[in-house]
Design an enzyme around this catalytic site. Structure first.
Site, PDB file in Angstrom:
ATOM      1  N   ASP A 150      42.534  44.523 -75.380  1.00 52.84           N
ATOM      2  CA  ASP A 150      41.767  44.148 -74.419  1.00 52.84           C
ATOM      3  C   ASP A 150      42.725  44.198 -73.162  1.00 52.84           C
ATOM      4  O   ASP A 150      43.739  44.033 -73.111  1.00 52.84           O
ATOM      5  CB  ASP A 150      41.141  42.724 -74.338  1.00 52.84           C
ATOM      6  CG  ASP A 150      40.007  42.622 -73.567  1.00 52.84           C
ATOM      7  OD1 ASP A 150      39.162  43.520 -73.536  1.00 52.84           O
ATOM      8  OD2 ASP A 150      40.046  41.449 -72.818  1.00 52.84           O
ATOM      9  N   PHE A 165      41.257  57.073 -67.504  1.00 47.04           N
ATOM     10  CA  PHE A 165      40.026  56.768 -67.389  1.00 47.04           C
ATOM     11  C   PHE A 165      40.196  55.437 -66.571  1.00 47.04           C
ATOM     12  O   PHE A 165      40.882  55.001 -66.157  1.00 47.04           O
ATOM     13  CB  PHE A 165      39.238  56.782 -68.596  1.00 47.04           C
ATOM     14  CG  PHE A 165      40.071  55.805 -69.639  1.00 47.04           C
ATOM     15  CD1 PHE A 165      39.785  54.377 -70.077  1.00 47.04           C
ATOM     16  CD2 PHE A 165      41.183  56.251 -70.312  1.00 47.04           C
ATOM     17  CE1 PHE A 165      40.716  53.695 -71.101  1.00 47.04           C
ATOM     18  CE2 PHE A 165      41.663  55.836 -71.485  1.00 47.04           C
ATOM     19  CZ  PHE A 165      41.330  54.222 -71.425  1.00 47.04           C
ATOM     20  N   GLY A 166      39.017  54.704 -66.413  1.00 43.19           N
ATOM     21  CA  GLY A 166      38.945  53.439 -65.898  1.00 43.19           C
ATOM     22  C   GLY A 166      39.533  53.651 -64.263  1.00 43.19           C
ATOM     23  O   GLY A 166      39.064  54.451 -63.400  1.00 43.19           O
ATOM     24  N   HIS A 223      50.663  50.019 -69.740  1.00 47.93           N
ATOM     25  CA  HIS A 223      50.294  48.670 -70.121  1.00 47.93           C
ATOM     26  C   HIS A 223      49.996  48.611 -71.555  1.00 47.93           C
ATOM     27  O   HIS A 223      50.659  47.782 -72.461  1.00 47.93           O
ATOM     28  CB  HIS A 223      49.246  47.684 -69.240  1.00 47.93           C
ATOM     29  CG  HIS A 223      48.041  48.505 -69.248  1.00 47.93           C
ATOM     30  ND1 HIS A 223      47.992  49.698 -68.655  1.00 47.93           N
ATOM     31  CD2 HIS A 223      46.657  47.989 -69.356  1.00 47.93           C
ATOM     32  CE1 HIS A 223      46.699  50.034 -68.613  1.00 47.93           C
ATOM     33  NE2 HIS A 223      46.024  49.094 -69.035  1.00 47.93           N
ATOM     34  N   LYS A 249      52.002  58.922 -68.831  1.00 46.91           N
ATOM     35  CA  LYS A 249      51.358  57.649 -68.806  1.00 46.91           C
ATOM     36  C   LYS A 249      51.574  56.732 -69.933  1.00 46.91           C
ATOM     37  O   LYS A 249      51.803  55.603 -69.773  1.00 46.91           O
ATOM     38  CB  LYS A 249      49.902  57.968 -68.464  1.00 46.91           C
ATOM     39  CG  LYS A 249      48.866  56.791 -68.462  1.00 46.91           C
ATOM     40  CD  LYS A 249      47.452  57.146 -68.488  1.00 46.91           C
ATOM     41  CE  LYS A 249      46.728  55.953 -68.857  1.00 46.91           C
ATOM     42  NZ  LYS A 249      45.177  56.227 -69.303  1.00 46.91           N
ATOM     43  N   PRO A 302      36.578  57.183 -77.589  1.00 46.82           N
ATOM     44  CA  PRO A 302      37.572  58.069 -78.062  1.00 46.82           C
ATOM     45  C   PRO A 302      38.827  58.289 -77.234  1.00 46.82           C
ATOM     46  O   PRO A 302      39.760  58.574 -77.772  1.00 46.82           O
ATOM     47  CB  PRO A 302      36.789  59.505 -78.011  1.00 46.82           C
ATOM     48  CG  PRO A 302      35.585  59.271 -77.011  1.00 46.82           C
ATOM     49  CD  PRO A 302      35.350  57.640 -76.786  1.00 46.82           C
ATOM     50  N   HIS A 303      38.628  58.111 -76.072  1.00 50.61           N
ATOM     51  CA  HIS A 303      39.827  58.001 -75.226  1.00 50.61           C
ATOM     52  C   HIS A 303      40.985  57.103 -75.677  1.00 50.61           C
ATOM     53  O   HIS A 303      42.322  57.364 -75.754  1.00 50.61           O
ATOM     54  CB  HIS A 303      39.516  57.532 -73.576  1.00 50.61           C
ATOM     55  CG  HIS A 303      38.586  58.669 -72.935  1.00 50.61           C
ATOM     56  ND1 HIS A 303      39.038  59.924 -72.842  1.00 50.61           N
ATOM     57  CD2 HIS A 303      37.483  58.568 -72.513  1.00 50.61           C
ATOM     58  CE1 HIS A 303      38.230  60.592 -72.478  1.00 50.61           C
ATOM     59  NE2 HIS A 303      37.296  59.713 -72.116  1.00 50.61           N
ATOM     60  N   SER A 329      35.103  52.220 -79.739  1.00 47.42           N
ATOM     61  CA  SER A 329      34.097  53.472 -80.108  1.00 47.42           C
ATOM     62  C   SER A 329      34.381  54.542 -78.891  1.00 47.42           C
ATOM     63  O   SER A 329      34.005  55.446 -78.793  1.00 47.42           O
ATOM     64  CB  SER A 329      32.721  52.934 -80.113  1.00 47.42           C
ATOM     65  OG  SER A 329      32.441  51.998 -81.101  1.00 47.42           O
TER      66      SER A 329
END
Length: 207
Positions: A77, A160-161, A188, A183, A13-14, A11
């Site tokens: 994940d 993000f993250g 990864h 990027k 959006p990024h 869910s």
């Protein structure tokens, strides 16, 4: 409007934008646009991710979504594995501070935990597992890894993250300072999804 042929177990959006950007140069814009739907388009509850690895958690999500929608499902994940922390946060990266998806709090906690760690010991890697599950039960899995080091403070407004503190090997910029195209080429998640792309193409190009 075309009906989706694939559902993505996110869910965020990024992540959906990133997946489309990774796949478009390989499969073509027309093969991607409108054919991948996020799970938020369906009334599907997120399953409990109780696997011990990134691949196990991705498969849990993909199987649940495939069963609920009847569509092929792709999931990933991913997380950050810090050498001096024995691979943590690892599969707990998204909820390291105790609340899932709170990027700022997760990063604040990690920086605090690494405050006194010298640069020579700040090695880490981003790890991602990407999977595709089809309604007939077939599973396809791929993994991507990127080595790098962690800064002591944030740099860059993209990504993000943990992107604002992660500098990949061979670069002087964090992944939050890189244009999204750059990027995606080295990330990864990009590595894992490009490896999975031929299987995804089979689904998106099905008639």
């Amino acid at each position: 409007m075309l009906a989706p042929r694939l559902v993505f177990a996110t869910s965020n959006p990024h992540k959906l934008t990133e997946l489309e950007a990774i796949l478009a140069p390989i499969l073509g814009e027309d093969a991607v646009s409108g054919l991948i739907a996020p799970m938020s388009d369906f009334a599907v509850d997120s399953p409990v991710e109780d696997g011990a690895t990134f691949t196990q958690n991705a498969l849990i999500k993909a199987h649940a979504l495939c069963e609920a929608t009847g569509l092929p499902a792709v999931a990933d994940d991913s997380g950050l594995a810090v050498d001096i922390m024995g691979g943590a946060p690892g599969i707990f990266s998204a909820r390291w501070s105790g609340r899932h998806g709170d990027d700022a709090a997760n990063l604040d906690l990690l920086l605090d935990q690494l405050r006194d760690v010298p640069e020579a010991l700040r090695g880490a890697e981003f790890v991602a597992a990407a999977v595709l599950v089809r309604p007939d039960g077939r599973e396809f899995t791929e993994e991507g890894r990127v080595r790098g080091r962690l800064l002591q403070e944030r740099r860059g407004g993209g990504g993000f993250g943990y992107d604002p503190v992660f500098v990949p090997e061979g670069s002087t910029r964090t992944t939050a300072e890189m244009p999204s195209e750059q990027k995606n080429r080295i990330s990864h998640r990009g590595i894992a999804f490009r490896a999975l792309a031929p299987r995804i193409a089979e689904v998106l190009q099905a008639r």
